[in-house]
Scaffold this motif. Structure first.
Motif, PDB file in Angstrom:
ATOM      1  N   TYR A 172       0.823  -1.212   0.000  1.00 28.07           N
ATOM      2  CA  TYR A 172       0.000   0.000   0.000  1.00 28.07           C
ATOM      3  C   TYR A 172       0.853   1.257   0.000  1.00 28.07           C
ATOM      4  N   SER A 173       0.330   2.307  -0.645  1.00 29.89           N
ATOM      5  CA  SER A 173       1.011   3.602  -0.624  1.00 29.89           C
ATOM      6  C   SER A 173       0.288   4.514   0.361  1.00 29.89           C
ATOM      7  N   GLU A 174       0.983   5.558   0.788  1.00 31.16           N
ATOM      8  CA  GLU A 174       0.371   6.555   1.668  1.00 31.16           C
ATOM      9  C   GLU A 174      -0.812   7.235   0.993  1.00 31.16           C
ATOM     10  N   GLU A 175      -0.810   7.261  -0.329  1.00 32.26           N
ATOM     11  CA  GLU A 175      -1.861   7.945  -1.094  1.00 32.26           C
ATOM     12  C   GLU A 175      -3.049   7.034  -1.383  1.00 32.26           C
ATOM     13  N   HIS A 176      -3.081   5.846  -0.765  1.00 32.35           N
ATOM     14  CA  HIS A 176      -4.224   4.918  -0.844  1.00 32.35           C
ATOM     15  C   HIS A 176      -4.294   4.102  -2.119  1.00 32.35           C
ATOM     16  N   GLU A 177      -3.148   3.876  -2.769  1.00 25.61           N
ATOM     17  CA  GLU A 177      -3.122   2.924  -3.869  1.00 25.61           C
ATOM     18  C   GLU A 177      -2.625   1.582  -3.331  1.00 25.61           C
ATOM     19  N   TRP A 178      -3.079   0.506  -3.951  1.00 25.52           N
ATOM     20  CA  TRP A 178      -2.572  -0.818  -3.608  1.00 25.52           C
ATOM     21  C   TRP A 178      -1.772  -1.360  -4.785  1.00 25.52           C
TER      22      TRP A 178
ATOM     23  N   ASP B 292      -9.947   0.061  -0.579  1.00 26.98           N
ATOM     24  CA  ASP B 292     -11.336   0.088  -0.128  1.00 26.98           C
ATOM     25  C   ASP B 292     -11.592   1.358   0.684  1.00 26.98           C
ATOM     26  N   PHE B 293     -10.626   1.727   1.532  1.00 24.33           N
ATOM     27  CA  PHE B 293     -10.749   2.955   2.332  1.00 24.33           C
ATOM     28  C   PHE B 293     -10.905   4.172   1.413  1.00 24.33           C
ATOM     29  N   ALA B 294     -10.062   4.253   0.372  1.00 24.80           N
ATOM     30  CA  ALA B 294     -10.103   5.395  -0.545  1.00 24.80           C
ATOM     31  C   ALA B 294     -11.437   5.477  -1.270  1.00 24.80           C
ATOM     32  N   GLN B 295     -11.910   4.348  -1.794  1.00 22.18           N
ATOM     33  CA  GLN B 295     -13.173   4.399  -2.543  1.00 22.18           C
ATOM     34  C   GLN B 295     -14.334   4.774  -1.629  1.00 22.18           C
ATOM     35  N   SER B 296     -14.292   4.353  -0.351  1.00 18.41           N
ATOM     36  CA  SER B 296     -15.390   4.706   0.551  1.00 18.41           C
ATOM     37  C   SER B 296     -15.349   6.188   0.921  1.00 18.41           C
ATOM     38  N   GLU B 297     -14.128   6.751   1.023  1.00 19.38           N
ATOM     39  CA  GLU B 297     -13.988   8.182   1.304  1.00 19.38           C
ATOM     40  C   GLU B 297     -14.443   9.031   0.116  1.00 19.38           C
ATOM     41  N   LEU B 298     -14.167   8.546  -1.091  1.00 16.06           N
ATOM     42  CA  LEU B 298     -14.540   9.290  -2.299  1.00 16.06           C
ATOM     43  C   LEU B 298     -16.041   9.296  -2.550  1.00 16.06           C
ATOM     44  N   GLY B 299     -16.713   8.222  -2.188  1.00 14.18           N
ATOM     45  CA  GLY B 299     -18.135   8.101  -2.515  1.00 14.18           C
ATOM     46  C   GLY B 299     -18.294   7.506  -3.905  1.00 14.18           C
ATOM     47  N   ASP B 300     -19.451   7.692  -4.495  1.00 14.71           N
ATOM     48  CA  ASP B 300     -19.763   7.069  -5.785  1.00 14.71           C
ATOM     49  C   ASP B 300     -18.844   7.591  -6.890  1.00 14.71           C
ATOM     50  N   ILE B 301     -18.057   6.688  -7.460  1.00 15.68           N
ATOM     51  CA  ILE B 301     -17.116   7.049  -8.525  1.00 15.68           C
ATOM     52  C   ILE B 301     -17.856   7.050  -9.856  1.00 15.68           C
TER      53      ILE B 301
END
Length: 127
Positions: A9-15, A29-38
């Motif tokens: 994992y990166s600090e910027e939320h990429e895997w 998963d954390f990043a997509q939930s923070e972003l909301g509907d993509i």
């Protein structure tokens, strides 16, 4: 929060999923939930070069637009074209159907700069 142990994992939320000298990249998963509907994903083209820690594309959600940062340096050898028509796959399945690019990496030691699942979970307050 789903944080598979076999990924980096990166600090910027990429895997990053490593298979030989190829690394599959997506957002957590954390990043997509923070972003909301993509609603839109902008990705590089096959043959483009990406640089460790540098933007390689973006995701647009109903809330915001966020840049994507490459966890490795190398040449893009695959792009998930399905995201063009179904960007919501990133929300539904960030580690499977929602993958973004596959990068052919020359220097696998870059992966040592990435975090383990344990460190990612510790940093973002999830067990």
């Amino acid at each position: 929060m789903n944080v598979p142990d076999h990924l980096k994992y990166s600090e910027e939320h990429e895997w990053a999923r490593v298979e030989g000298n190829r690394v599959t990249v997506g957002i957590t998963d954390f990043a997509q939930s923070e972003l909301g509907d993509i609603v839109f994903v902008e990705l590089p083209k096959v043959g483009d070069t990406v640089e460790f820690g540098e933007p390689f594309g973006s995701v647009e959600s109903v809330k915001t637009v966020s840049e994507l940062y490459s966890p490795v340096t190398g040449k893009v050898v695959e792009v998930n074209g399905a995201l063009e028509d179904s960007p919501e796959s990133v929300n539904k399945s960030p580690y499977d159907e929602g993958w973004m690019i596959v990068v052919e990496v020359d220097d696998l030691s870059q992966l040592d700069k990435l975090w383990t699942a344990e460190k990612y979970k510790e940093t973002y307050g999830q067990d």
